[in-house]
Design an enzyme around this catalytic site. Structure first.
Site, PDB file in Angstrom:
ATOM      1  N   PHE A  43      68.048  32.031  91.496  1.00 19.82           N
ATOM      2  CA  PHE A  43      68.901  33.423  91.537  1.00 19.82           C
ATOM      3  C   PHE A  43      67.725  34.587  91.731  1.00 19.82           C
ATOM      4  CE2 PHE A  43      72.453  31.466  90.657  1.00 19.82           C
ATOM      5  CZ  PHE A  43      72.435  30.390  89.719  1.00 19.82           C
ATOM      6  N   SER A  44      66.434  34.236  92.215  1.00 21.04           N
ATOM      7  CA  SER A  44      65.625  35.531  92.078  1.00 21.04           C
ATOM      8  C   SER A  44      64.447  34.884  93.091  1.00 21.04           C
ATOM      9  CB  SER A  44      65.239  35.830  91.212  1.00 21.04           C
ATOM     10  OG  SER A  44      64.345  34.992  90.347  1.00 21.04           O
ATOM     11  N   LYS A  61      60.641  41.015  90.639  1.00 22.73           N
ATOM     12  CA  LYS A  61      61.690  39.790  91.065  1.00 22.73           C
ATOM     13  C   LYS A  61      62.701  40.503  91.707  1.00 22.73           C
ATOM     14  CE  LYS A  61      63.545  36.541  87.541  1.00 22.73           C
ATOM     15  NZ  LYS A  61      63.565  36.215  86.374  1.00 22.73           N
ATOM     16  N   SER A 112      54.826  43.166  85.089  1.00 22.49           N
ATOM     17  CA  SER A 112      53.682  42.888  85.132  1.00 22.49           C
ATOM     18  C   SER A 112      53.148  41.514  85.769  1.00 22.49           C
ATOM     19  CB  SER A 112      52.874  42.845  83.574  1.00 22.49           C
ATOM     20  OG  SER A 112      53.620  41.837  83.063  1.00 22.49           O
ATOM     21  N   TYR A 113      52.132  41.755  86.538  1.00 20.73           N
ATOM     22  CA  TYR A 113      51.519  40.456  87.232  1.00 20.73           C
ATOM     23  C   TYR A 113      50.571  39.771  86.594  1.00 20.73           C
ATOM     24  CZ  TYR A 113      49.133  38.151  91.186  1.00 20.73           C
ATOM     25  OH  TYR A 113      48.639  37.019  91.915  1.00 20.73           O
ATOM     26  N   ALA A 114      50.662  38.627  86.373  1.00 24.32           N
ATOM     27  CA  ALA A 114      49.795  37.709  85.636  1.00 24.32           C
ATOM     28  C   ALA A 114      48.952  37.001  86.659  1.00 24.32           C
ATOM     29  CB  ALA A 114      50.635  36.655  84.786  1.00 24.32           C
ATOM     30  N   ASP A 157      63.795  27.779  77.863  1.00 23.62           N
ATOM     31  CA  ASP A 157      63.432  27.066  78.980  1.00 23.62           C
ATOM     32  C   ASP A 157      61.982  27.208  78.912  1.00 23.62           C
ATOM     33  OD1 ASP A 157      63.697  26.863  82.660  1.00 23.62           O
ATOM     34  OD2 ASP A 157      63.412  25.180  81.129  1.00 23.62           O
ATOM     35  N   GLU A 161      55.042  25.745  83.560  1.00 22.51           N
ATOM     36  CA  GLU A 161      55.314  26.818  84.675  1.00 22.51           C
ATOM     37  C   GLU A 161      55.661  28.066  84.150  1.00 22.51           C
ATOM     38  OE1 GLU A 161      56.655  23.801  84.239  1.00 22.51           O
ATOM     39  OE2 GLU A 161      57.217  22.595  85.750  1.00 22.51           O
ATOM     40  N   ASP A 175      59.758  34.680  82.782  1.00 23.47           N
ATOM     41  CA  ASP A 175      61.503  34.200  83.083  1.00 23.47           C
ATOM     42  C   ASP A 175      62.252  33.916  81.864  1.00 23.47           C
ATOM     43  OD1 ASP A 175      62.533  31.761  85.531  1.00 23.47           O
ATOM     44  OD2 ASP A 175      63.239  33.352  84.362  1.00 23.47           O
TER      45      ASP A 175
HETATM   46  N1  LIG Z   1      61.100  34.205  87.311  1.00 21.78           N
HETATM   47  C1  LIG Z   1      60.025  35.101  86.791  1.00 21.78           C
HETATM   48  O1  LIG Z   1      60.762  35.864  85.888  1.00 21.78           O
HETATM   49  C2  LIG Z   1      58.895  35.001  87.472  1.00 21.78           C
HETATM   50  N2  LIG Z   1      58.567  34.021  88.401  1.00 21.78           N
HETATM   51  N3  LIG Z   1      57.135  34.320  88.491  1.00 21.78           N
HETATM   52  C3  LIG Z   1      56.452  33.531  89.499  1.00 21.78           C
HETATM   53  C4  LIG Z   1      56.732  32.088  88.978  1.00 21.78           C
HETATM   54  C5  LIG Z   1      56.084  31.054  89.978  1.00 21.78           C
HETATM   55  C6  LIG Z   1      56.587  29.796  89.537  1.00 21.78           C
HETATM   56  N4  LIG Z   1      56.335  29.486  88.177  1.00 21.78           N
HETATM   57  C7  LIG Z   1      56.860  30.346  87.065  1.00 21.78           C
HETATM   58  C8  LIG Z   1      56.486  31.790  87.663  1.00 21.78           C
HETATM   59  C9  LIG Z   1      56.817  35.426  87.744  1.00 21.78           C
HETATM   60  C10 LIG Z   1      57.787  35.945  87.129  1.00 21.78           C
HETATM   61  C11 LIG Z   1      57.738  36.905  86.042  1.00 21.78           C
HETATM   62  C12 LIG Z   1      56.533  37.947  86.350  1.00 21.78           C
HETATM   63  C13 LIG Z   1      55.398  37.109  86.709  1.00 21.78           C
HETATM   64  C14 LIG Z   1      53.982  37.829  86.716  1.00 21.78           C
HETATM   65  N5  LIG Z   1      53.067  37.435  87.395  1.00 21.78           N
HETATM   66  C15 LIG Z   1      53.232  36.120  88.121  1.00 21.78           C
HETATM   67  N6  LIG Z   1      52.143  35.473  88.563  1.00 21.78           N
HETATM   68  C16 LIG Z   1      51.711  34.430  89.381  1.00 21.78           C
HETATM   69  C17 LIG Z   1      50.454  34.294  89.832  1.00 21.78           C
HETATM   70  C18 LIG Z   1      50.133  33.268  90.584  1.00 21.78           C
HETATM   71  C19 LIG Z   1      51.119  31.981  90.603  1.00 21.78           C
HETATM   72  C20 LIG Z   1      52.531  32.365  90.149  1.00 21.78           C
HETATM   73  C21 LIG Z   1      52.700  33.529  89.343  1.00 21.78           C
HETATM   74  N7  LIG Z   1      54.519  35.470  88.280  1.00 21.78           N
HETATM   75  C22 LIG Z   1      55.507  35.971  87.722  1.00 21.78           C
END
Ligand SMILES: NC(=O)c1nn(CC2CCNCC2)c2c1CCc1cnc(N=C3C=CCC=C3)nc1-2
Length: 327
Positions: A43-44, A61, A112-114, A157, A161, A175
């Site tokens: 869904f995103s 997102k 925020s970006y991880a 969940d 990942e 997520d």
């Molecule tokens: N669904 C989400 O909310 C979400 N999805 N991602 C990337 C997904 C990639 C597959 N595994 C689960 C996460 C994110 C977020 C939150 C916000 C968020 C913040 N930073 C990252 N950073 C990443 C950096 C490198 C590879 C993947 C993710 N990613 C996300």
């Protein structure tokens, strides 16, 4: 409504009369340069994006409104926004929601970006973690679960990942689209003795949500009860996986994985450390009311924190420490 840090505006020459106070401008997609796709869900879609004013990087997102409405997932979107808003002030352990906005077709969550991505990719890269690394990240995960559960939020969940690592290699849970928000009083006061809902007979019972097969708790499968102890089950699976390299319950199909969970069909590889094995065995308990931590009071899981596996963890300063190198 969540507002980003207001877009930079010229400093007023004189303090404006209250009625003219400068309201931060609502962000739009035009305030960001969208970069690589970093996640693609049901869904995103999640993009790496740069704020054109500050140059800062965010994970944005994006949800298609039509798709959300057609699949009746509006509640999931709202729940994720509410959960992230409730966690905004918690300094560590979660991705942050800075602002949201929408256009005709889409909803946008600026998060925020991880930078260092998923915990899973580190487990896969090195095969399995050394005990001190597994212990550190298990402790950060437990600390994050304590803060989440104290606010009445159940993730439902949790999996490697969805456990991300920021630029300093500290853990950030992501997520919350599957989260459930309970009344905080309800979540920790009464011991976890939720009985099957008598009004829901076999036919009408519908599991509104099931997590990812390898990490889903038996109570969610069996009588669709989900409590904070469902996240403790996932903690057990993740500790097992950090140390052995693979999740405890795995099979060729989802159904066979579910069967293994309900039969507690898993084993520890040779050499699995004894303290870790003991804690995992106390977390992977079929009866969620008998899981370690199930009846802990207050905002911490004292019975889990005091387990020998966590000997030496400085719980008050863990988020300020430099994480051990993953090798
Ligand atoms: N669904 C989400 O909310 C979400 N999805 N991602 C990337 C997904 C990639 C597959 N595994 C689960 C996460 C994110 C977020 C939150 C916000 C968020 C913040 N930073 C990252 N950073 C990443 C950096 C490198 C590879 C993947 C993710 N990613 C996300």
């Amino acid at each position: 409504k969540m507002q980003a840090s207001p877009a930079p505006t010229a400093a007023p020459t004189s303090s404006p009369a209250p009625s003219q106070s400068i309201k931060p401008t609502k962000r739009t997609a035009k305030d960001y340069i969208f970069g690589k796709l970093i996640g693609d869900g049901m869904f995103s879609t999640v993009f790496l994006a740069k704020d054109i004013h500050s140059g800062k990087e965010y994970a944005i997102k994006v949800c298609e409104k039509r798709h959300i409405i057609r699949k009746k997932k509006m509640e999931y979107i709202k729940r994720e926004k509410d959960a992230l808003n409730m966690l905004f002030k918690v300094p560590h352990g979660f991705v942050k929601l800075y602002c949201t906005f929408q256009d005709v077709d889409r909803l946008y969550f600026v998060l925020s970006y991880a930078k260092n991505g998923e915990l899973l990719s580190y487990i896969n890269k090195v095969g399995s973690f050394e005990l001190n690394v597994a212990k550190f990240y298990a402790a950060e995960l437990l600390s994050a679960l304590e803060k989440m559960h104290a606010k009445g939020i159940i993730h439902r969940d949790l999996k490697p990942e969805n456990i991300l690592l920021d630029e300093n290699m500290h853990l950030q849970i992501a997520d919350f689209g599957t989260a459930k928000i309970m009344d905080p009083k309800e979540i920790k006061s009464a011991p976890v003795v939720q009985e099957e809902d008598p009004t829901r007979n076999e036919r009408s019972r519908k599991i509104s949500f099931v997590g990812t097969p390898q990490y889903v708790s038996p109570e969610l499968l069996h009588n669709c009860v989900d409590t904070r102890t469902s996240d403790l089950w996932a903690l057990g699976c993740i500790i097992y996986q950090m140390i052995s390299g693979l999740p405890p319950f795995r099979a060729a199909t989802e159904f066979l994985t579910f069967q293994k969970i309900l039969k507690m069909d898993y084993e520890f590889p040779e050499g699995f450390p004894a303290d870790a094995k003991d804690l995992v065995e106390k977390l992977l308990v079929l009866d969620h009311t008998k899981r370690i931590g199930a009846n802990d009071k207050g905002d911490t899981y004292e019975s889990i924190r005091s387990h020998p596996f966590f000997a030496g963890i400085d719980w008050e300063n863990i988020w300020e420490q430099t994480p051990p190198t993953i090798s």
